[in-house]
Design a protein around this motif. Structure first.
Motif, PDB file in Angstrom:
ATOM      1  N   ARG A  34       0.855  -1.200   0.000  1.00  0.00           N
ATOM      2  CA  ARG A  34       0.000   0.000   0.000  1.00  0.00           C
ATOM      3  C   ARG A  34       0.886   1.245   0.000  1.00  0.00           C
ATOM      4  NH1 ARG A  34      -3.230  -2.775  -1.613  1.00  0.00           N
ATOM      5  NH2 ARG A  34      -5.257  -3.409  -0.779  1.00  0.00           N
ATOM      6  N   CYS A  35       0.370   2.320  -0.612  1.00  0.00           N
ATOM      7  CA  CYS A  35       1.136   3.568  -0.678  1.00  0.00           C
ATOM      8  C   CYS A  35       0.463   4.632   0.172  1.00  0.00           C
ATOM      9  CB  CYS A  35       1.168   4.083  -2.113  1.00  0.00           C
ATOM     10  SG  CYS A  35       1.888   2.910  -3.226  1.00  0.00           S
ATOM     11  N   TYR A  36       1.257   5.457   0.858  1.00  0.00           N
ATOM     12  CA  TYR A  36       0.704   6.567   1.639  1.00  0.00           C
ATOM     13  C   TYR A  36       1.575   7.806   1.425  1.00  0.00           C
ATOM     14  CZ  TYR A  36      -2.374   3.108   3.542  1.00  0.00           C
ATOM     15  OH  TYR A  36      -3.340   2.124   3.636  1.00  0.00           O
ATOM     16  N   LYS A  83     -13.507   2.533   5.298  1.00  0.00           N
ATOM     17  CA  LYS A  83     -14.656   1.688   5.660  1.00  0.00           C
ATOM     18  C   LYS A  83     -15.239   1.043   4.410  1.00  0.00           C
ATOM     19  CE  LYS A  83     -15.509   3.174  10.084  1.00  0.00           C
ATOM     20  NZ  LYS A  83     -16.333   4.336  10.329  1.00  0.00           N
ATOM     21  N   VAL A 129      -8.188  -3.321   4.193  1.00  0.00           N
ATOM     22  CA  VAL A 129      -7.272  -4.200   4.914  1.00  0.00           C
ATOM     23  C   VAL A 129      -6.028  -3.433   5.397  1.00  0.00           C
ATOM     24  CG1 VAL A 129      -5.890  -6.309   4.764  1.00  0.00           C
ATOM     25  CG2 VAL A 129      -8.041  -6.156   3.520  1.00  0.00           C
ATOM     26  N   GLY A 130      -5.382  -2.725   4.464  1.00  0.00           N
ATOM     27  CA  GLY A 130      -4.123  -2.038   4.804  1.00  0.00           C
ATOM     28  C   GLY A 130      -4.349  -0.908   5.803  1.00  0.00           C
ATOM     29  N   SER A 131      -5.328  -0.042   5.500  1.00  0.00           N
ATOM     30  CA  SER A 131      -5.556   1.120   6.383  1.00  0.00           C
ATOM     31  C   SER A 131      -6.081   0.644   7.739  1.00  0.00           C
ATOM     32  CB  SER A 131      -6.528   2.103   5.734  1.00  0.00           C
ATOM     33  OG  SER A 131      -7.731   1.459   5.397  1.00  0.00           O
ATOM     34  N   THR A 142      -2.977  15.213   2.743  1.00  0.00           N
ATOM     35  CA  THR A 142      -1.595  14.827   3.089  1.00  0.00           C
ATOM     36  C   THR A 142      -0.530  15.347   2.115  1.00  0.00           C
ATOM     37  OG1 THR A 142      -2.057  12.641   2.177  1.00  0.00           O
ATOM     38  CG2 THR A 142      -2.130  12.848   4.566  1.00  0.00           C
ATOM     39  N   LYS A 201      -6.144   7.142   6.935  1.00  0.00           N
ATOM     40  CA  LYS A 201      -7.556   7.042   7.332  1.00  0.00           C
ATOM     41  C   LYS A 201      -8.025   5.620   7.072  1.00  0.00           C
ATOM     42  CE  LYS A 201     -12.061   8.783   6.064  1.00  0.00           C
ATOM     43  NZ  LYS A 201     -12.707   9.726   6.854  1.00  0.00           N
ATOM     44  N   PRO A 209     -15.783  -6.300   3.633  1.00  0.00           N
ATOM     45  CA  PRO A 209     -14.841  -5.989   4.727  1.00  0.00           C
ATOM     46  C   PRO A 209     -14.304  -4.560   4.584  1.00  0.00           C
ATOM     47  CG  PRO A 209     -13.814  -7.425   3.093  1.00  0.00           C
ATOM     48  CD  PRO A 209     -15.240  -7.260   2.663  1.00  0.00           C
TER      49      PRO A 209
END
Ligand SMILES: Cc1cc2nc3c(=O)[nH]c(=O)nc-3n(C[C@H](O)[C@H](O)[C@H](O)COP(=O)(O)OP(=O)(O)OC[C@H]3O[C@@H](n4cnc5c(N)ncnc54)[C@H](O)[C@@H]3O)c2cc1C
Length: 436
Positions: free
Chosen positions: A133-135, A155, A167-169, A211, A152, A164
């Motif tokens: 995952r990238c942030y 949801k 997953v990553g966040s 961000t 964040k 679901p």
């Protein structure tokens, strides 16, 4: 008294010698006056030239320094994964946390360009494969000792509560704690602000899209640049306003940075004029009402529908496409006019020789759909799952081996492994067989 009489018109008229002498004197005085004015003008021009030259030199020195800094810091970069320790996990607002990271090896970290992101390889208990995952970095390059990301928890979509949560966040927000070690790739990404320019900019964001643009604004302030900067941000209300203290600090610290915050649903305690500037959605109409002109470079980040409407509004306002820069946190929602033109041309070229894509593992074959921008979207549209991370061709998680055929890339500098393609940024050039 006698002199006054002599210099009176009657006195001068009755004495021609005196008249000539007086004329000569006046001419000399006029010449001297003119010479004085000319040399004063010359001096002012010389001063202006000197000032301009000084400004040019200062700019050159700044440019050379930032290039040198960048070259030095690039030396501290790394390939592949590097372990980073979470030194601080800070609550920002509901379901949003910031994570401050320092390298486990204690060595220096490279500076990044404001707007770039980090790629994480998450080892989540119960999952066989690493999740990539990238942030975006929410810190500024001037924060030399650490990186920070702000995440964040995503949801399940409101119309699909059965699905679901992200997953990553979810892993970051619910499980990652101070002291944990994470696998991190070096800062990357093409959405960044050139900090050696002084051209005016408008930074626009919605929700967690703040961000990368906060990083840009903070870097402008930290570098002491006088660049005219407008910072537009929208969130629901005070309860949703992440990193507020840093935005407030920007507005109060730097004269050249002006902040305009919209609350789409202000809370009971929120007071317009004190807590926020505008009520309702942030769109191009708000920008038109606040900005003195449309002559800026625009950098924006937010959810898909926000970015699409902002982009279309800016284009309708006459902003050239090349001045609008954006980062999508998920699948692309903006189709640039130039993309559409290319796609139309491509459709015309490939008309009559349909290109097909075969997914080797399932044996399924589909005709390529030129309305889709990349193979990743194409696979998903046909019900096939391919892992993905950055959606920008950098993180490598969507890489798939090519068994037959050729692809072409939609972004400059894509660097796939030999025999593979980065499905998020390429499309078929001929019939394809993929190992997916
Ligand atoms: C360059 C870049 C920078 C980014 N920067 C940031 C940042 O600064 N901060 C930030 O918070 N995020 C950022 N993101 C987004 C981030 O990378 C993730 O995409 C985000 O956190 C969601 O990942 P996830 O693993 O939590 O969700 P996923 O598990 O990938 O799920 C995503 C969504 O799909 C839903 N879903 C689950 N299963 C299904 C299914 N079967 N069918 C349909 N939908 C399903 C989930 O409920 C969720 O809503 C950035 C992304 C990019 C590309």
């Amino acid at each position: 008294m006698q002199t006054l009489l002599l210099l009176s018109p009657e006195g001068l008229a009755s004495n021609p010698g005196l008249l000539i002498g007086f004329g000569l004197l006046t001419a000399v005085a006029a010449q001297t006056g003119l010479a004085l004015i000319r040399s004063a003008k010359r001096l002012t021009q010389q001063q202006q030239r000197f000032n301009l030259e000084m400004e040019r030199l200062q700019y050159e020195v700044k440019l050379a320094k930032s290039r040198w800094d960048l070259a030095e810091q690039e030396k501290a970069s790394w390939n592949g994964w590097r372990k980073f320790r979470v030194v601080q996990k800070a609550y920002e607002c509901e379901e949003v946390y910031s994570f401050v990271l320092q390298p486990h090896d204690g060595k220096p970290i490279p500076a990044f360009r404001p707007g770039q992101y980090l790629t994480f390889g998450l080892e989540i208990p119960g999952r066989e494969k690493q999740l990539v995952r990238c942030y975006s970095l929410s810190s500024a390059p001037s924060d030399r000792e650490y990186y920070r990301v702000t995440i964040k928890k995503e949801k399940a979509p409101p119309d699909r509560p059965d699905l679901p949560h992200g997953v990553g966040s979810g892993f970051f927000v619910d499980k990652v704690k101070e002291g944990d070690l994470l696998n991190v790739k070096a800062p990357a990404g093409h959405f960044f602000l050139e900090t050696d320019r002084e051209t005016p900019v408008v930074l626009i964001s919605a929700g967690v899209g703040i961000t990368p643009v906060l990083s840009m604004a903070r870097e402008i302030a930290a570098s002491g640049s006088k660049r005219e900067t407008w910072f537009f941000f929208v969130c629901r209300n005070r309860a949703d306003y992440m990193l507020k203290a840093e935005v407030d600090a920007l507005a109060s610290r730097a004269d050249n940075i002006r902040v305009h915050v919209c609350y789409s649903r202000p809370g009971k305690e929120d007071v317009k004029g004190r807590d926020f500037h505008g009520e309702g959605r942030l769109n191009a109409d708000v920008l038109r009402a606040v900005l003195p002109s449309n002559n800026y470079d625009y950098f924006m980040c937010g959810n898909g529908s926000f970015m699409k409407s902002m982009y279309e509004g800016l284009i309708a306002w006459g902003v050239p496409e090349g001045k609008i820069h954006y980062e999508a946190f998920g699948p692309a929602t903006i189709k640039k006019t130039s993309d559409t033109v290319t796609l139309r041309k491509e459709a015309a070229v490939t008309a009559g020789k349909a290109v097909s894509v075969k997914f080797g593992k399932s044996g399924k074959v589909f005709p390529w759909n030129p309305a889709l921008l990349n193979l990743l979207d194409f696979a998903r549209a046909n019900g096939l799952q391919i892992d993905s991370g950055c959606c920008a061709g950098s993180c490598g998680s969507c890489s798939v081996a090519i068994k037959e055929g050729e692809v072409e890339y939609l972004v400059p500098g894509a660097n796939p492994e030999a025999g593979s393609c980065l499905t998020c940024v390429c499309r078929p050039k001929s019939d394809l067989v993929l190992d997916a």
